[in-house]
Every structure is written in structure tokens, then in C-alpha cells.
Design an enzyme around this catalytic site. Structure first.
Site, PDB file in Angstrom:
ATOM      1  N   HIS A   1       0.777  -1.033   0.113  1.00  0.00           N
ATOM      2  CA  HIS A   1      -0.051  -0.184  -0.010  1.00  0.00           C
ATOM      3  C   HIS A   1       0.796   1.168  -0.064  1.00  0.00           C
ATOM      4  CE1 HIS A   1      -2.883  -2.849   1.106  1.00  0.00           C
ATOM      5  NE2 HIS A   1      -2.538  -2.928   2.425  1.00  0.00           N
TER       6      HIS A   1
ATOM      7  N   ASP B   1      -4.590  -9.312   0.285  1.00  0.00           N
ATOM      8  CA  ASP B   1      -4.786  -8.565   1.305  1.00  0.00           C
ATOM      9  C   ASP B   1      -6.142  -9.125   2.181  1.00  0.00           C
ATOM     10  OD1 ASP B   1      -4.600  -6.866   3.216  1.00  0.00           O
ATOM     11  OD2 ASP B   1      -4.882  -4.916   1.952  1.00  0.00           O
TER      12      ASP B   1
HETATM   13 ZN    ZN Z   1      -2.545  -5.863   4.679  1.00  0.00          ZN
END
Ligand code: ZN
Length: 463
Positions: free
Chosen positions: A278, A329
Site C-alpha cells: 500500500h 490482502d
Molecule cells: Zn495488509
């Protein structure tokens, strides 16, 4: 003894140079490719692939237990739902996980990953302790369950035990609902050693570490962790959540005077063994510096969209030769095709253009992104995967060329069909890991039993 040879003949296979005809693949008993020969003569006694063969995709970011809550947070609970309100719900869920339930959830998740064509996974594993925060008799109990789930399903794994120490940049004490996650660098390294003794590395398993985020570790504890890692596992992968939320960028700026990616690059020797998950919120200088570092930006597009994180500047980053990989994720979707599609679509929607992530030398967007995600995913996993090449793990997918998304297309358009087209079901017919077929006709060999155990775990979790 040609019938016992580990060999497969593919009329079409996707090699590092692109689609090639009449490819002979050979591998050894350890599940490693030993020969990949295009333009080979077909020979009797060698199995023929039922369709085009391509490498399996590494999944570079997973929190297995979160699979069980996919779809449970898609309603408005307050005036402004965001990442942090989602996290509160996720913590309540994490509090109810037991070793048996975690293993069942992970095993089913890995079956789903394999069916989707993910042939390896980096597990960012942070639930370590009993619900009251005490250690299990086997301190590595939960990590071991996840490793076992991967080997039962037949997926390759990079296990990354997570150091979670603080609840904010000022070394804030952890919250009560974080107590299952909490370690010091020393106790996390102990846990990693215990886990490696119980489940030593092999061809389908390796280890690294994951400092959770800059808000959850201090500079000093990160340094201690990495020194300890290098003593035991020199060069092992290091993954970190870096800049998912504007809130954490602002907190980092307030605490350190720098943005998260800039701070990390300034204070640590960030290179090819690092995966910055991210890296969503990066300014122009950070984008260039991250690309130059050789680290992988871990992109989890469906989760980032689901959580309302933001859009990563992928075009600028790829122009600077930045490395990327994809992960599922939170597992709201388990499909690398959807990750690559959304990576391109996010850019199209923002820029009101098409084929944004193509470049002059790689006009086919899907091929460019597929190649980038294979290479970056392999690098982040610290394993020889992601290519049909000698020395790499014998992990591959067999496509159904008759599938409506691919039918009538030339090889140069197959990847576009795989990534961008959705016409019911998946064009991935078979999945092989370590040379062994685990998915056939779209079904995993252990699918029924794994799903039964998953449903049982879910019934308890939701009771
Ligand atoms: Zn994560």
C-alpha cells in the site's frame, strides 16, 4: 522410461520472451523446472497440455483470517465509514479466531487462491497470541497452523511473522483489542525461530519478517528486528504496510517531519528484499525514489478500493521502472485478474484515457502488467517463482482456449482476454504447483473437504 519423466508438452506456453510454440517443460522430483524448450518436437509418451500454459501468479500480500469477514462490512454503520471503522470490526473478528478456525479458514482461502491461479502467497501474519494476549504453549501455534494450511492446499508460501509493538507513531501503548498481535523484536524473532524449527524451509516454504507499519514499530525496534533477521536469515524478505491512509501520512509527518515512504528510504537501506505494501500515498519525489530503490510496491487494488484508500500513481511509477506486485490482502476478492484490471481501470477513470499503463515497447497492457506482477511478486516472495524457466518452481496454469473470453483470439490477445474479460467463470482450467496438478476442470482436489471445514469454522465465528 519416458512415461515416468516429469515432462509436459505445450502447443503454446508463455515464456519470459512471450508466447512460444511447441514448448517442452521438464522438472525434477523437488518440483523445480529443469528444462523449458520452445520449438521442441512432440514426442510420444509425454503428456500434452490441454490448453495454453502460463506461469502462476505470486500473491504478495495476505491476511488469511480476514477471508472469513469478506462481505460483512458493506453497510453504513455511521455517518462516515472509512478504513478505521472497518478496522474496529476486523479487530472484533480477530478476537474470535482459534487455532483450529484459523487453519480451516486459511486452508479454504488457499484453495480459492489456487483456483484463481495464485500459486504462491506471502502471508503477513499478525495474530500470534491467545485472545487474552497470553502466549500459546507453542508460541508459534497460529503461524504454524497457517503454514500447515498452505501445505495441505498445495500453495507455495513465504511466511512473514509480523512485528506489531505500538498503536501509534509516538510509541503509544497498544489497545486492548490489539493484544493478540503484540511482540517485542526479540520475542518476534524467538517466535520465528520456533516456527522454523517446527516447520523448516523447503522448496515450497520460506520465511521473512513484516514490521507491521511505521505506526506499529519504532526506528529502534525496526533496527533490532532487521539485525536479528540478518543473523538468522540474511537477505530474507521484509514487508511493511507503508502509506495506505492519508491519516497515517499526516501522523508520520507530525511525528517525524517526513512522509512514510520518504522516512523509510532515508533511515533504512531499502532495496530489492523490501516490499512496501500500500504505497498508495506517495508524492512525486517518493514515487521516483521508491522506483529507484529496487523495492517492490505491493498493490492490493480490490482491497484498496474496498477500503476507500486512494489511487497509487502507477503510470509515473512504472515510467520510472518501479517494480510492482499484487496481493489479495483482505480477500474481498481472490483473483489476480481483478487486481490487474483494477490497476489499469483506476488510472483510466482518473485520467479519462485508455491503455494508460501500456508503454511504447509494451503496447499490450495486460501483458505488461502480468509480467510486472510476476517479476515483482517473485521478488517480494524471495522464492524462485513467477516464470517458466529452468531453476524456477514448476508452478503453472493451463488456460481453456475455448472459454468465451478467449475463443477465436490469437495468442497475442489471450492475456487481454484473461485480464479484462469477464464472461462467466474463469478461463483457468488447471493449476499445477511444484509440478503437481492441484486444480483440474476448475476444481481443487481437496475442495469439498476444505469447504466443509471452512463452513464449520464460520458457523462458530458468526454464532
Ligand atoms: Zn495488509
Amino acid at each position: 522410461m519416458t512415461t515416468d519423466r516429469h515432462a509436459l508438452f505445450a502447443a503454446h506456453a508463455y515464456l519470459p520472451q512471450g508466447w512460444r510454440r511447441d514448448v517442452l517443460l521438464e522438472w525434477n522430483d523437488a518440483g523445480v523446472l529443469t528444462a523449458v524448450v520452445p520449438d521442441a518436437p512432440a514426442s510420444a509418451g509425454i503428456a500434452r497440455a490441454s490448453g495454453p500454459v502460463m506461469p502462476g501468479m505470486p500473491n504478495l500480500h495476505s491476511h488469511a483470517f480476514q477471508r472469513a469477514m469478506a462481505g460483512l462490512t458493506e453497510y453504513r454503520a455511521q455517518a462516515s465509514d472509512n478504513f478505521w471503522s472497518w478496522r474496529d470490526l476486523m479487530y472484533r473478528f480477530a478476537a474470535r479466531i482459534t487455532p483450529e478456525r484459523l487453519e480451516a479458514i486459511a486452508r479454504w482461502l488457499y484453495v480459492e487462491m489456487l483456483k484463481a491461479g495464485y500459486t504462491s502467497v506471502c502471508e503477513f501474519h499478525y495474530v500470534h497470541h491467545a485472545p487474552n494476549g497470553s502466549r500459546y504453549a507453542n508460541e508459534a501455534e497460529l503461524g504454524q497452523r497457517v503454514v500447515d494450511a498452505a501445505s495441505q492446499a498445495g500453495i507455495g508460501m513465504t511466511m512473514l511473522p509480523v512485528l506489531y509493538q505500538y498503536s501509534g507513531f509516538d510509541m503509544r501503548a497498544p489497545r486492548p483489542d490489539q493484544r493478540r498481535f503484540i511482540n517485542t523484536p526479540e520475542s518476534l524473532l524467538d517466535l520465528l525461530s520456533t516456527l522454523r524449527r517446527a516447520r523448516p524451509e523447503h522448496g515450497a516454504l520460506t520465511y521473512g519478517v513484516a514490521p507491521h507499519s511505521l505506526r506499529a514499530v519504532s526506528a529502534a525496534s525496526l533496527r533490532t528486528l532487521l539485525e536479528g533477521l540478518d543473523a538468522d536469515l540474511p537477505g530474507a524478505p521484509i514487508h511493511v504496510h507503508i502509506a495506505e491512509q492519508t491519516g497515517e501520512v499526516e501522523e508520520c509527518l507530525a511525528a517525524t517531519g517526513a512522509r512514510p515512504v520518504a522516512w523509510l528510504l532515508d533511515h533504512f537501506d531499502v532495496g530489492a528484499r523490501w516490499c512496501l505494501v500500500h504505497a498508495t500515498h506517495v508524492d512525486e519525489a517518493e514515487t521516483a525514489a521508491l522506483a529507484a530503490s529496487g523495492a517492490v510496491a505491493g498493490l492490493c487494488l480490490t482491497t484498496e478500493a474496498n477500503l476507500g484508500d486512494g489511487v497509487f500513481p502507477a503510470q509515473r511509477y512504472l515510467e520510472a521502472n518501479g517494480r510492482i506486485g499484487v496481493g489479495s490482502d483482505s480477500h474481498v476478492a481472490v483473483d489476480w485478474r481483478a487486481e490487474l484490471r483494477l490497476l489499469e481501470y483506476g488510472q483510466r477513470l482518473v485520467r479519462r484515457q485508455r491503455n494508460v499503463l501500456a508503454c511504447p515497447t509494451r503496447p499490450q497492457v495486460a501483458e505488461r502488467l502480468f509480467d510486472a506482477a510476476l517479476a515483482g511478486g517473485a521478488q517480494a516472495s524471495g522464492r524462485a517463482v513467477g516464470a517458466l524457466a529452468p531453476g524456477c518452481r514448476a508452478d503453472w496454469l493451463v488456460l481453456d482456449a475455448e472459454h468465451p473470453s478467449l475463443y477465436g483470439r490469437e495468442p497475442d490477445d489471450w492475456l487481454a482476454g484473461v485480464v479484462f474479460c469477464e464472461h462467466g467463470g474463469s478461463p483457468i482450467a488447471e493449476v499445477h504447483t511444484g509440478g503437481r496438478r492441484v486444480v483440474h476442470g476448475g476444481r481443487h482436489e481437496d475442495e469439498a473437504r476444505a469447504y466443509e471445514a471452512y463452513c464449520e469454522a464460520l458457523a462458530h465465528l458468526l454464532a
